[in-house]
Design a protein around this motif. Structure first.
Motif, PDB file in Angstrom:
ATOM      1  N   ASN A 268       1.261  -1.717   0.240  1.00  0.00           N
ATOM      2  CA  ASN A 268       0.571   0.185  -0.019  1.00  0.00           C
ATOM      3  C   ASN A 268       0.881   1.075   0.020  1.00  0.00           C
ATOM      4  O   ASN A 268       0.370   1.892   0.746  1.00  0.00           O
ATOM      5  CB  ASN A 268      -0.733  -0.233   1.164  1.00  0.00           C
ATOM      6  N   THR A 269       1.555   1.355  -1.286  1.00  0.00           N
ATOM      7  CA  THR A 269       2.628   2.424  -0.742  1.00  0.00           C
ATOM      8  C   THR A 269       1.920   2.734  -2.132  1.00  0.00           C
ATOM      9  O   THR A 269       2.409   4.416  -2.699  1.00  0.00           O
ATOM     10  CB  THR A 269       3.972   2.221  -1.249  1.00  0.00           C
ATOM     11  N   GLU A 270       0.834   3.256  -2.484  1.00  0.00           N
ATOM     12  CA  GLU A 270       0.389   4.204  -3.728  1.00  0.00           C
ATOM     13  C   GLU A 270       0.999   5.918  -3.545  1.00  0.00           C
ATOM     14  O   GLU A 270       0.725   6.566  -3.961  1.00  0.00           O
ATOM     15  CB  GLU A 270      -0.603   4.379  -4.216  1.00  0.00           C
ATOM     16  N   THR A 271       0.021   5.634  -2.075  1.00  0.00           N
ATOM     17  CA  THR A 271      -0.496   7.249  -1.777  1.00  0.00           C
ATOM     18  C   THR A 271       1.127   8.013  -1.592  1.00  0.00           C
ATOM     19  O   THR A 271       1.374   8.537  -1.575  1.00  0.00           O
ATOM     20  CB  THR A 271      -1.038   7.111  -0.555  1.00  0.00           C
ATOM     21  N   ILE A 272       1.709   7.128  -0.830  1.00  0.00           N
ATOM     22  CA  ILE A 272       3.271   7.337  -0.708  1.00  0.00           C
ATOM     23  C   ILE A 272       3.731   8.380  -2.427  1.00  0.00           C
ATOM     24  O   ILE A 272       4.669   9.449  -2.283  1.00  0.00           O
ATOM     25  CB  ILE A 272       4.348   6.427  -0.262  1.00  0.00           C
ATOM     26  N   LYS A 273       3.807   7.811  -3.516  1.00  0.00           N
ATOM     27  CA  LYS A 273       4.180   8.352  -4.946  1.00  0.00           C
ATOM     28  C   LYS A 273       3.327   9.242  -4.967  1.00  0.00           C
ATOM     29  O   LYS A 273       3.747  10.296  -5.110  1.00  0.00           O
ATOM     30  CB  LYS A 273       3.640   7.204  -5.783  1.00  0.00           C
ATOM     31  N   ARG A 274       1.861   9.019  -4.549  1.00  0.00           N
ATOM     32  CA  ARG A 274       1.189  10.592  -5.239  1.00  0.00           C
ATOM     33  C   ARG A 274       2.065  11.619  -4.025  1.00  0.00           C
ATOM     34  O   ARG A 274       1.888  12.939  -4.677  1.00  0.00           O
ATOM     35  CB  ARG A 274       0.376  10.336  -4.798  1.00  0.00           C
ATOM     36  N   TYR A 275       2.217  11.326  -3.131  1.00  0.00           N
ATOM     37  CA  TYR A 275       2.394  12.594  -1.967  1.00  0.00           C
ATOM     38  C   TYR A 275       3.848  12.952  -3.088  1.00  0.00           C
ATOM     39  O   TYR A 275       4.168  14.275  -3.085  1.00  0.00           O
ATOM     40  CB  TYR A 275       3.247  12.643  -0.803  1.00  0.00           C
ATOM     41  N   LEU A 433      -0.075  20.264   8.292  1.00  0.00           N
ATOM     42  CA  LEU A 433      -0.444  18.361   6.745  1.00  0.00           C
ATOM     43  C   LEU A 433       0.945  18.119   6.811  1.00  0.00           C
ATOM     44  O   LEU A 433       0.599  16.383   6.961  1.00  0.00           O
ATOM     45  CB  LEU A 433      -1.479  18.656   6.225  1.00  0.00           C
ATOM     46  N   GLN A 434       1.727  18.979   6.448  1.00  0.00           N
ATOM     47  CA  GLN A 434       2.931  18.020   5.712  1.00  0.00           C
ATOM     48  C   GLN A 434       3.575  16.968   6.738  1.00  0.00           C
ATOM     49  O   GLN A 434       4.028  15.843   7.407  1.00  0.00           O
ATOM     50  CB  GLN A 434       3.935  18.801   5.204  1.00  0.00           C
ATOM     51  N   GLN A 435       3.430  18.041   7.915  1.00  0.00           N
ATOM     52  CA  GLN A 435       4.057  17.878   9.614  1.00  0.00           C
ATOM     53  C   GLN A 435       3.447  16.088   9.657  1.00  0.00           C
ATOM     54  O   GLN A 435       4.103  15.426  10.028  1.00  0.00           O
ATOM     55  CB  GLN A 435       3.736  18.506  11.086  1.00  0.00           C
ATOM     56  N   ALA A 436       2.269  16.397   9.840  1.00  0.00           N
ATOM     57  CA  ALA A 436       1.121  15.277   9.862  1.00  0.00           C
ATOM     58  C   ALA A 436       1.500  13.904   9.005  1.00  0.00           C
ATOM     59  O   ALA A 436       1.818  12.764   9.614  1.00  0.00           O
ATOM     60  CB  ALA A 436       0.426  15.397   9.774  1.00  0.00           C
ATOM     61  N   ILE A 437       1.606  14.410   7.858  1.00  0.00           N
ATOM     62  CA  ILE A 437       2.500  13.187   6.356  1.00  0.00           C
ATOM     63  C   ILE A 437       3.779  12.643   6.672  1.00  0.00           C
ATOM     64  O   ILE A 437       3.576  11.657   6.831  1.00  0.00           O
ATOM     65  CB  ILE A 437       2.596  13.831   5.438  1.00  0.00           C
ATOM     66  N   VAL A 579      -3.392  13.236   2.293  1.00  0.00           N
ATOM     67  CA  VAL A 579      -2.786  13.783   1.113  1.00  0.00           C
ATOM     68  C   VAL A 579      -3.754  14.714   0.418  1.00  0.00           C
ATOM     69  O   VAL A 579      -3.689  15.707  -0.179  1.00  0.00           O
ATOM     70  CB  VAL A 579      -2.005  13.100   0.397  1.00  0.00           C
ATOM     71  N   ASP A 580      -4.926  14.156   0.444  1.00  0.00           N
ATOM     72  CA  ASP A 580      -6.171  14.746  -0.125  1.00  0.00           C
ATOM     73  C   ASP A 580      -6.677  16.111  -0.110  1.00  0.00           C
ATOM     74  O   ASP A 580      -6.329  16.870  -0.558  1.00  0.00           O
ATOM     75  CB  ASP A 580      -7.277  13.794   0.014  1.00  0.00           C
ATOM     76  N   GLN A 581      -6.291  16.243   1.558  1.00  0.00           N
ATOM     77  CA  GLN A 581      -6.260  17.746   2.300  1.00  0.00           C
ATOM     78  C   GLN A 581      -5.243  18.634   1.631  1.00  0.00           C
ATOM     79  O   GLN A 581      -5.257  19.854   1.021  1.00  0.00           O
ATOM     80  CB  GLN A 581      -6.153  17.637   3.153  1.00  0.00           C
ATOM     81  N   LYS A 584      -5.599  19.704  -2.018  1.00  0.00           N
ATOM     82  CA  LYS A 584      -6.387  20.395  -2.424  1.00  0.00           C
ATOM     83  C   LYS A 584      -5.917  22.377  -2.028  1.00  0.00           C
ATOM     84  O   LYS A 584      -6.343  23.313  -2.719  1.00  0.00           O
ATOM     85  CB  LYS A 584      -7.823  20.862  -1.247  1.00  0.00           C
ATOM     86  N   LEU A 585      -5.010  22.581  -0.803  1.00  0.00           N
ATOM     87  CA  LEU A 585      -4.131  23.086  -0.442  1.00  0.00           C
ATOM     88  C   LEU A 585      -3.301  23.617  -1.296  1.00  0.00           C
ATOM     89  O   LEU A 585      -3.801  25.338  -1.351  1.00  0.00           O
ATOM     90  CB  LEU A 585      -3.610  23.333   0.516  1.00  0.00           C
ATOM     91  N   LEU A 586      -2.906  23.259  -1.711  1.00  0.00           N
ATOM     92  CA  LEU A 586      -1.828  23.443  -3.127  1.00  0.00           C
ATOM     93  C   LEU A 586      -2.377  23.859  -4.028  1.00  0.00           C
ATOM     94  O   LEU A 586      -2.147  24.238  -5.248  1.00  0.00           O
ATOM     95  CB  LEU A 586      -0.749  22.159  -2.903  1.00  0.00           C
TER      96      LEU A 586
END
Ligand SMILES: [Zn+2]
Length: 586
Positions: A268-275, A433-437, A579-581, A584-586
């Protein structure tokens, strides 16, 4: 507000400490009176009462000296006091060393009959049960004494590793693209990587730190080979199926928990790549490298005084019903927190305790947002200690590392959510958000990756394949591709990251606990946040249960079954939503 420790609540002064020390010293000499007598109920019960009294007092002596020492590590008096109590502790271990084999020879059945007759012994039921559980892997006396000779030998690998990795660690001077010459150390290189705008400069700084691992790759690989080989020798001698099994046995953690963690995470590493894609776009980076990971997406120079930090944290705790805020205030009670940096004071932060006393927290607070999170984190440990010592006798008050980081990270989730809700500033939100991610990537994914590495490398050795630097690097190269989609071969020296992680040499199969704790705390937090009152009760139940059960069982009772994929998937989902949030912000 008092911002230093008031240690007079423990001992009025060193004179009082000295007399307590003398008292313990005299008692240590009395252990021998019990030798050979533990088969009688009266002596057995007496022994436990006596040993508990001595243990409580020596911990108090040790923790006090340790805290004094941390306040000023340059003070030789404090240092000598700490060494003095550690020596007394060795004497105690020596003096009581007859007890374990004697208890075993008394036998489980007789001891169970003792437990049934005594309230004091009931408090020790769990530790006695555990003693007999471990018997299956303890050998006869002669074999044990032979193995003991080799244990000492295998410990030397850690010393050698440390000599090569730390002792002759020298800083390097490098020249940056603007002509500046800077000194790079393993302590300051992250700060450079957060700050340097040019990727080329970041590479130079990163290389300055990792180069030494590349230069000594053969030696580091030989050390790792020794670690894995002695782990396997020990596991085989003690009838374990694998080194992994032998390490998990202590906490009674099923091997499946470990395997489920590493497999679920890797899949489950797709989201890391998206980030990473998001970061590339936001930061204008074409080829993304591991040394780009510290670059901030936004900066906020907001400062938080200690008082403001406390206020924010207390406000965040109000989201939890019941007396949680009161507990938080007790954890951060005046005189129990040493707040600011001082010359000679130990760096970092921790929570520590003496049974029967309000716990103590050491900080090096300097007004950053990070520090506010540290306050929340350490207060989590202290809340755990408060509840555990209120509800458990001394015998079972100490909780394992496996559950310790649940309470601390629970508070971090709480604070983050509160700050996100409250913040109206876009930059601040991005920072949060970055801190949390990055926290999820660092605590959960990165530790799972290293856990995976340890498993693969040990398995390789157990199957008779040689451990060479090439073989170790190949495992890392594959894992980095799977996790991050980054080919670390293009980073020249990153493939030797297996030589950079001291935990893998000092305490194999340890880092997975960061990941399992993180997953458990997140799942518990989400259950509590959803308003489920039962979930809160269960969470408090976990904290109150201290060290009275095996950690995986404690966590199951709190609503998290680490033998399934569910809690690990919850982390994956949480990362996705953050990462979704951010997107949006970026
Ligand atoms: Zn912690």
């Amino acid at each position: 507000m008092l911002k230093n420790w008031d240690l007079t609540v423990v001992y009025k002064d060193w004179k009082e400490w000295d007399s307590s020390f003398d008292n313990v010293k005299q008692k240590v000499a009395l252990y021998k009176n019990y030798q050979g007598k533990l088969s009688s109920f009266e002596s057995f019960e007496d022994y436990y009462k006596f040993d508990e009294e001595v243990s409580k007092e020596i911990y108090k002596l040790a923790v006090y000296a340790h805290m004094q020492n941390d306040l000023n590590t340059k003070d030789e008096h404090n240092d000598s006091k700490y060494k003095q109590v550690m020596m007394l502790y060795s004497e105690l271990v020596q003096a009581s060393s007859f007890a374990m084999p004697e208890k075993i020879s008394v036998g489980e059945e007789v001891i169970n009959s003792f437990i049934a007759k005594s309230d004091k012994l009931k408090e020790y039921r769990f530790s006695l049960e555990d003693l007999f559980r471990t018997q299956e892997h303890i050998l006869d006396q002669k074999s044990e004494s032979i193995l003991a000779n080799f244990t000492e030998l295998s410990g030397i690998t850690g010393t050698l590793y440390s000599a090569l990795a730390n002792a002759d660690k020298t800083s390097k001077f490098v020249t940056l693209s603007d002509g500046r010459e800077v000194e790079v150390t393993s302590g300051n290189y992250r700060a450079f990587l957060m700050d340097l705008k040019s990727q080329e400069d970041r590479f130079i700084v990163f290389k300055a730190v990792f180069e030494r691992y590349a230069e000594n790759k053969n030696t580091f690989a030989a050390f790792y080979n020794t670690v894995a080989a002695s782990d396997w020798a020990n596991a085989k001698s003690r009838n374990y199926a694998s080194s992994l099994e032998s390490y998990l046995f202590n906490d009674n953690v099923p091997v499946d928990v470990y395997k489920t963690l590493i497999n679920t995470t890797k899949e489950n590493t797709e989201t890391i790549k998206r980030y990473i894609e998001l970061r590339k776009k936001a930061l204008g980076i074409k080829d993304y490298h591991t040394y780009d990971r510290f670059l901030p997406l936004a900066t906020s120079n907001k400062k938080y005084t200690y008082e403001e930090g406390l206020e924010l944290f207390y406000k965040a705790t109000e989201k939890i019903p019941g007396n949680f805020t009161e507990l938080a205030k007790l954890a951060l009670k005046e005189g129990h927190v040493d707040v600011y940096e001082q010359p000679g004071k130990r760096t970092g932060a921790y929570s520590t305790s003496i049974y029967g006393y309000n716990p103590f927290i050491l900080l090096n607070y300097n007004d950053t947002l990070d520090n506010v999170f540290t306050v929340a984190h350490e207060a989590g440990h202290s809340i755990h200690t408060l509840l555990s010592s209120e509800h458990q006798p001394f015998a079972t008050s100490n909780y394992t590392i496996f559950v310790a980081e649940i309470a601390s990270t629970f508070n971090e989730h709480l604070l983050l959510d509160y700050l996100m809700e409250k913040s109206t500033d876009k930059q601040e939100k991005i920072v949060l958000l970055q801190q949390a991610i990055d926290d999820i990537l660092g605590t959960f994914y990165r530790q799972s990756l290293f856990a995976d590495f340890e498993y693969q490398a040990h398995t390789m050795l157990e199957q008779g394949q040689p451990i060479t630097h090439d073989a170790l690097s190949k495992i890392m190269v594959d894992l980095y591709t799977q996790y991050y989609g980054i080919d670390i071969l293009t980073e020249e020296v990153k493939q030797f990251v297996w030589a950079y992680i001291p935990h893998m040499y000092y305490s194999p199969f340890y880092v997975y606990k960061y990941a399992t704790s993180y997953a458990a705390s997140l799942k518990i937090y989400q259950d509590v946040k959803s308003g489920d009152e039962l979930a809160l009760d269960k969470y408090f139940g976990l904290l109150k249960s201290g060290g009275s059960e095996y950690p995986v069982d404690q966590v199951i009772k709190a609503g998290v079954d680490l033998t399934t994929k569910e809690p690990f998937n919850a982390v994956v989902e949480r990362l996705g939503s953050l990462v979704d949030q951010l997107e949006k912000l970026l």
